[in-house]
Design a protein around this motif. Structure first.
Motif, mmCIF file in Angstrom:
data_model
loop_
_atom_site.group_PDB
_atom_site.id
_atom_site.type_symbol
_atom_site.label_atom_id
_atom_site.label_comp_id
_atom_site.label_asym_id
_atom_site.label_seq_id
_atom_site.Cartn_x
_atom_site.Cartn_y
_atom_site.Cartn_z
ATOM 1 N N SER A 20 0.842 -1.192 0.000
ATOM 2 C CA SER A 20 0.000 0.000 0.000
ATOM 3 C C SER A 20 0.880 1.245 0.000
ATOM 4 N N TRP A 52 -3.929 8.330 -12.218
ATOM 5 C CA TRP A 52 -4.960 8.462 -11.197
ATOM 6 C C TRP A 52 -6.316 8.824 -11.787
ATOM 7 N N SER A 70 -3.487 -0.780 -8.444
ATOM 8 C CA SER A 70 -4.854 -0.261 -8.370
ATOM 9 C C SER A 70 -4.880 0.910 -7.403
ATOM 10 N N ARG A 71 -6.033 1.570 -7.328
ATOM 11 C CA ARG A 71 -6.141 2.737 -6.457
ATOM 12 C C ARG A 71 -7.473 2.734 -5.725
ATOM 13 N N ASN A 73 -9.721 5.792 -4.494
ATOM 14 C CA ASN A 73 -9.859 7.250 -4.514
ATOM 15 C C ASN A 73 -10.184 7.814 -3.132
ATOM 16 N N ASN A 76 -7.113 7.779 -1.019
ATOM 17 C CA ASN A 76 -5.906 8.372 -1.611
ATOM 18 C C ASN A 76 -4.727 7.403 -1.520
ATOM 19 N N THR A 77 -5.011 6.161 -1.850
ATOM 20 C CA THR A 77 -4.029 5.096 -1.682
ATOM 21 C C THR A 77 -3.905 4.288 -2.967
ATOM 22 N N VAL A 78 -2.689 3.931 -3.289
ATOM 23 C CA VAL A 78 -2.423 3.053 -4.420
ATOM 24 C C VAL A 78 -1.873 1.738 -3.883
ATOM 25 N N CYS A 95 7.100 3.463 -3.692
ATOM 26 C CA CYS A 95 6.060 4.110 -4.469
ATOM 27 C C CYS A 95 6.504 5.538 -4.781
#
Length: 119
Positions: A20, A52, A70-71, A73, A76-78, A95
């Motif tokens: 994460s 994004w 993946s993300r 929204n 606010n995490t990828v 990251c």
């Protein structure tokens, strides 16, 4: 943009891990997020990237079909879902964020999280 990576650990070959990367400081609309890795004694290499705004993704050949970026929204995490892990995936994973999709330079970096895959 501040980035905080987490989720690394020790896993056996064939196993899975999910990394994460929580972003703070500004909205990520307009940014692309990337995952990179650096194995001991090797240069840092690109793993995957995600735009994004629409979720468009791109992967290094070495991880295609095994890793998924993946993300979320709202958070606010990828994420980087890593399946079928191999010993050669052992590395510190970072990251990063950059403005735009076609720019090559990533301006913001997280602190890295260690992934160790045992054979």
């Amino acid at each position: 943009v501040q980035l905080q990576a987490s989720g690394g650990g020790l896993v056996q070959a064939g196993g899975s891990l999910r990394l994460s990367c929580a972003a703070s400081g500004r909205t990520l609309s307009g940014y692309a997020m990337g995952w990179f890795r650096q194995a001991p004694g090797k240069e840092r290499e690109f793993v995957a990237t995600l735009r994004w705004s629409d979720g468009r993704t791109s992967y290094a050949d070495s991880v295609k079909g095994r890793f998924t970026i993946s993300r979320d929204n709202a958070k606010n995490t990828v994420y980087l879902q890593m399946n079928s892990l191999k010993p050669e995936d052992t590395a510190v994973y970072y990251c990063a964020a950059k403005w735009g999709w076609t720019t090559t330079k990533y301006d913001y970096w997280g602190q890295g999280t260690l992934v160790t895959v045992s054979s």
